[in-house]
Scaffold this motif. Structure first.
Motif, PDB file in Angstrom:
ATOM      1  N   GLU A  38      38.428   6.688 -66.580  1.00  0.00           N
ATOM      2  CA  GLU A  38      39.112   7.744 -65.841  1.00  0.00           C
ATOM      3  C   GLU A  38      39.685   7.213 -64.532  1.00  0.00           C
ATOM      4  O   GLU A  38      39.154   6.280 -63.929  1.00  0.00           O
ATOM      5  CB  GLU A  38      38.135   8.883 -65.534  1.00  0.00           C
ATOM      6  CG  GLU A  38      38.777  10.049 -64.778  1.00  0.00           C
ATOM      7  CD  GLU A  38      37.816  11.194 -64.511  1.00  0.00           C
ATOM      8  OE1 GLU A  38      38.280  12.239 -64.010  1.00  0.00           O
ATOM      9  OE2 GLU A  38      36.604  11.052 -64.795  1.00  0.00           O
ATOM     10  N   PHE A  39      40.767   7.833 -64.076  1.00  0.00           N
ATOM     11  CA  PHE A  39      41.328   7.585 -62.750  1.00  0.00           C
ATOM     12  C   PHE A  39      41.049   8.830 -61.918  1.00  0.00           C
ATOM     13  O   PHE A  39      41.657   9.865 -62.117  1.00  0.00           O
ATOM     14  CB  PHE A  39      42.834   7.320 -62.841  1.00  0.00           C
ATOM     15  CG  PHE A  39      43.423   6.657 -61.620  1.00  0.00           C
ATOM     16  CD1 PHE A  39      43.170   7.142 -60.345  1.00  0.00           C
ATOM     17  CD2 PHE A  39      44.228   5.539 -61.741  1.00  0.00           C
ATOM     18  CE1 PHE A  39      43.702   6.544 -59.219  1.00  0.00           C
ATOM     19  CE2 PHE A  39      44.763   4.909 -60.628  1.00  0.00           C
ATOM     20  CZ  PHE A  39      44.499   5.411 -59.362  1.00  0.00           C
ATOM     21  N   LEU A  40      40.108   8.714 -60.989  1.00  0.00           N
ATOM     22  CA  LEU A  40      39.729   9.829 -60.128  1.00  0.00           C
ATOM     23  C   LEU A  40      40.220   9.562 -58.711  1.00  0.00           C
ATOM     24  O   LEU A  40      39.928   8.512 -58.132  1.00  0.00           O
ATOM     25  CB  LEU A  40      38.215  10.017 -60.106  1.00  0.00           C
ATOM     26  CG  LEU A  40      37.727  11.148 -59.194  1.00  0.00           C
ATOM     27  CD1 LEU A  40      37.788  12.479 -59.932  1.00  0.00           C
ATOM     28  CD2 LEU A  40      36.324  10.891 -58.680  1.00  0.00           C
ATOM     29  N   ALA A  41      40.965  10.504 -58.151  1.00  0.00           N
ATOM     30  CA  ALA A  41      41.370  10.427 -56.743  1.00  0.00           C
ATOM     31  C   ALA A  41      40.437  11.304 -55.927  1.00  0.00           C
ATOM     32  O   ALA A  41      40.008  12.371 -56.371  1.00  0.00           O
ATOM     33  CB  ALA A  41      42.815  10.884 -56.583  1.00  0.00           C
ATOM     34  N   LEU A  42      40.123  10.841 -54.723  1.00  0.00           N
ATOM     35  CA  LEU A  42      39.181  11.536 -53.853  1.00  0.00           C
ATOM     36  C   LEU A  42      39.848  11.802 -52.511  1.00  0.00           C
ATOM     37  O   LEU A  42      40.318  10.864 -51.849  1.00  0.00           O
ATOM     38  CB  LEU A  42      37.933  10.675 -53.666  1.00  0.00           C
ATOM     39  CG  LEU A  42      36.732  11.271 -52.940  1.00  0.00           C
ATOM     40  CD1 LEU A  42      36.104  12.391 -53.765  1.00  0.00           C
ATOM     41  CD2 LEU A  42      35.689  10.190 -52.672  1.00  0.00           C
ATOM     42  N   VAL A  43      39.925  13.075 -52.122  1.00  0.00           N
ATOM     43  CA  VAL A  43      40.553  13.435 -50.852  1.00  0.00           C
ATOM     44  C   VAL A  43      39.580  14.277 -50.027  1.00  0.00           C
ATOM     45  O   VAL A  43      38.662  14.898 -50.558  1.00  0.00           O
ATOM     46  CB  VAL A  43      41.870  14.224 -51.064  1.00  0.00           C
ATOM     47  CG1 VAL A  43      42.895  13.383 -51.794  1.00  0.00           C
ATOM     48  CG2 VAL A  43      41.617  15.540 -51.798  1.00  0.00           C
ATOM     49  N   GLY A  44      39.817  14.293 -48.724  1.00  0.00           N
ATOM     50  CA  GLY A  44      38.987  15.084 -47.827  1.00  0.00           C
ATOM     51  C   GLY A  44      39.386  14.813 -46.399  1.00  0.00           C
ATOM     52  O   GLY A  44      40.066  13.824 -46.110  1.00  0.00           O
ATOM     53  N   PRO A  45      38.970  15.677 -45.477  1.00  0.00           N
ATOM     54  CA  PRO A  45      39.325  15.475 -44.063  1.00  0.00           C
ATOM     55  C   PRO A  45      38.688  14.206 -43.514  1.00  0.00           C
ATOM     56  O   PRO A  45      37.708  13.693 -44.058  1.00  0.00           O
ATOM     57  CB  PRO A  45      38.772  16.727 -43.379  1.00  0.00           C
ATOM     58  CG  PRO A  45      37.735  17.253 -44.301  1.00  0.00           C
ATOM     59  CD  PRO A  45      38.150  16.883 -45.685  1.00  0.00           C
ATOM     60  N   SER A  46      39.240  13.690 -42.420  1.00  0.00           N
ATOM     61  CA  SER A  46      38.681  12.502 -41.770  1.00  0.00           C
ATOM     62  C   SER A  46      37.223  12.742 -41.404  1.00  0.00           C
ATOM     63  O   SER A  46      36.856  13.818 -40.929  1.00  0.00           O
ATOM     64  CB  SER A  46      39.478  12.167 -40.507  1.00  0.00           C
ATOM     65  OG  SER A  46      40.804  11.808 -40.831  1.00  0.00           O
ATOM     66  N   GLY A  47      36.390  11.735 -41.654  1.00  0.00           N
ATOM     67  CA  GLY A  47      34.981  11.833 -41.284  1.00  0.00           C
ATOM     68  C   GLY A  47      34.115  12.598 -42.248  1.00  0.00           C
ATOM     69  O   GLY A  47      32.951  12.887 -41.939  1.00  0.00           O
ATOM     70  N   CYS A  48      34.642  12.914 -43.448  1.00  0.00           N
ATOM     71  CA  CYS A  48      33.856  13.727 -44.393  1.00  0.00           C
ATOM     72  C   CYS A  48      32.924  12.897 -45.263  1.00  0.00           C
ATOM     73  O   CYS A  48      32.178  13.452 -46.062  1.00  0.00           O
ATOM     74  CB  CYS A  48      34.787  14.565 -45.270  1.00  0.00           C
ATOM     75  SG  CYS A  48      35.679  13.618 -46.524  1.00  0.00           S
ATOM     76  N   GLY A  49      32.981  11.568 -45.143  1.00  0.00           N
ATOM     77  CA  GLY A  49      32.056  10.733 -45.914  1.00  0.00           C
ATOM     78  C   GLY A  49      32.646  10.084 -47.143  1.00  0.00           C
ATOM     79  O   GLY A  49      31.900   9.576 -47.988  1.00  0.00           O
ATOM     80  N   LYS A  50      33.971  10.065 -47.260  1.00  0.00           N
ATOM     81  CA  LYS A  50      34.594   9.458 -48.441  1.00  0.00           C
ATOM     82  C   LYS A  50      34.228   7.977 -48.572  1.00  0.00           C
ATOM     83  O   LYS A  50      33.835   7.510 -49.643  1.00  0.00           O
ATOM     84  CB  LYS A  50      36.121   9.608 -48.382  1.00  0.00           C
ATOM     85  CG  LYS A  50      36.620  11.036 -48.365  1.00  0.00           C
ATOM     86  CD  LYS A  50      38.142  11.116 -48.439  1.00  0.00           C
ATOM     87  CE  LYS A  50      38.840  10.487 -47.258  1.00  0.00           C
ATOM     88  NZ  LYS A  50      38.596  11.216 -45.977  1.00  0.00           N
ATOM     89  N   SER A  51      34.367   7.251 -47.471  1.00  0.00           N
ATOM     90  CA  SER A  51      34.063   5.818 -47.512  1.00  0.00           C
ATOM     91  C   SER A  51      32.569   5.577 -47.721  1.00  0.00           C
ATOM     92  O   SER A  51      32.175   4.619 -48.409  1.00  0.00           O
ATOM     93  CB  SER A  51      34.532   5.130 -46.227  1.00  0.00           C
ATOM     94  OG  SER A  51      35.945   5.157 -46.134  1.00  0.00           O
ATOM     95  N   SER A  52      31.740   6.435 -47.141  1.00  0.00           N
ATOM     96  CA  SER A  52      30.293   6.311 -47.354  1.00  0.00           C
ATOM     97  C   SER A  52      29.957   6.479 -48.826  1.00  0.00           C
ATOM     98  O   SER A  52      29.108   5.759 -49.375  1.00  0.00           O
ATOM     99  CB  SER A  52      29.540   7.358 -46.521  1.00  0.00           C
ATOM    100  OG  SER A  52      29.708   7.130 -45.140  1.00  0.00           O
TER     101      SER A  52
END
Length: 270
Positions: A38-52
């Motif tokens: 699967e190709f999953l894209a992940l979005v969210g506001p700055s500082g929401c923990g995406k990189s974590s």
């Protein structure tokens, strides 16, 4: 029932406070499955923990609670089954493009001749045949990112984790690399998790788009993108009515979270 390639179960990530501050919770109760291929894209506001979240899947960080599974087995650290591409290219300036790609193959234990063959194939896959002996300072930003992608793909990882890899590129280069990535994904069948701040980029690339809340990060919703993707390179998917509808849907999911994130930042600055 097919086992998810990646599975997050009630994942929490807390960082210790500094200077007497309370512990900081980046992720709270994140549950998400990613299917094989699967190709999953992940979005969210700055500082929401995406990189974590990406670091946890990569094995670069450990969970504070819950579990991260790969093929049903707990992730306990980094592995050659996962490739990571960051926003910064992280290329060795003293190595050529070919030698940069060969670096990860050295860790995999391949002999010199085999390393060179595989590295050349990986560079060809990202459209850099003829640039093997160029050093990073001789390459454009887009070409450097192609080298970084080739390096991650060279040892054929089952999962490719990408943390805003095109954020620093101009719009034309970014769109070109988006198409290149889709071509590579279709050819290799690699499972991809792609973090982006761009809603258009998420809709264009992802089969599904996971939307995160403001801090602490949770999964607010997952939108399945059902668009007919034409093979004609001259067609403009972004101008299609369906694309616009998905963009609007994700923007509405994000809008209140971005506003709340701003309010939290403002309160923290007081």
């Amino acid at each position: 029932m097919t086992t998810p390639k990646i599975s997050l179960r009630e994942v929490t990530k807390t960082f210790p406070g500094r200077g007497g501050d309370a512990p900081f919770t980046a992720l709270d109760g994140v549950t998400l499955d990613v299917a094989p291929g699967e190709f999953l894209a992940l979005v969210g506001p700055s500082g929401c923990g995406k990189s974590s979240l990406l670091d946890l899947v990569a094995g670069l960080s450990t969970v504070s609670g819950g579990e991260v599974l790969l093929d049903g087995r707990p992730v306990t650290g980094p592995g050659l089954d996962r490739g990571v591409v960051f926003q910064q290219y992280a290329l060795f300036p003293w190595r050529t493009a070919l030698a940069n790609v060969e670096f990860t193959l050295e860790a995999a234990g391949l002999g010199r001749r085999e390393r060179t063959r595989v590295a050349r194939e990986a560079l060809a896959l990202v459209g850099l045949t003829g640039f093997e002996q160029r050093y990073p300072h001789e390459l454009s930003g887009g070409m450097k990112q192609r080298v970084a992608i080739a390096r991650s793909l060279a040892y054929e990882p089952e999962v490719l984790l990408m943390d805003e890899p095109y954020a620093a590129l101009d719009a034309q280069t970014r769109e070109s690399l988006q198409d290149e990535l889709l071509r590579i994904w279709r050819r290799t069948g690699t499972t991809i998790v792609f973090i982006t701040h761009g809603i258009d980029e998420a809709v264009y690339l992802g089969q599904r788009v996971a939307v995160m809340t403001s801090r602490p990060g949770r999964i607010k919703d997952v939108v399945r993108i059902d668009l007919e993707r034409p093979e004609d390179p001259d067609s403009d998917l972004r101008s299609e009515p369906g694309f616009t509808r998905y963009r609007r849907q994700i923007w509405e999911l994000l809008h209140s979270e971005v506003r709340r994130a701003g309010e939290l930042e403002e309160a923290g600055a007081r």
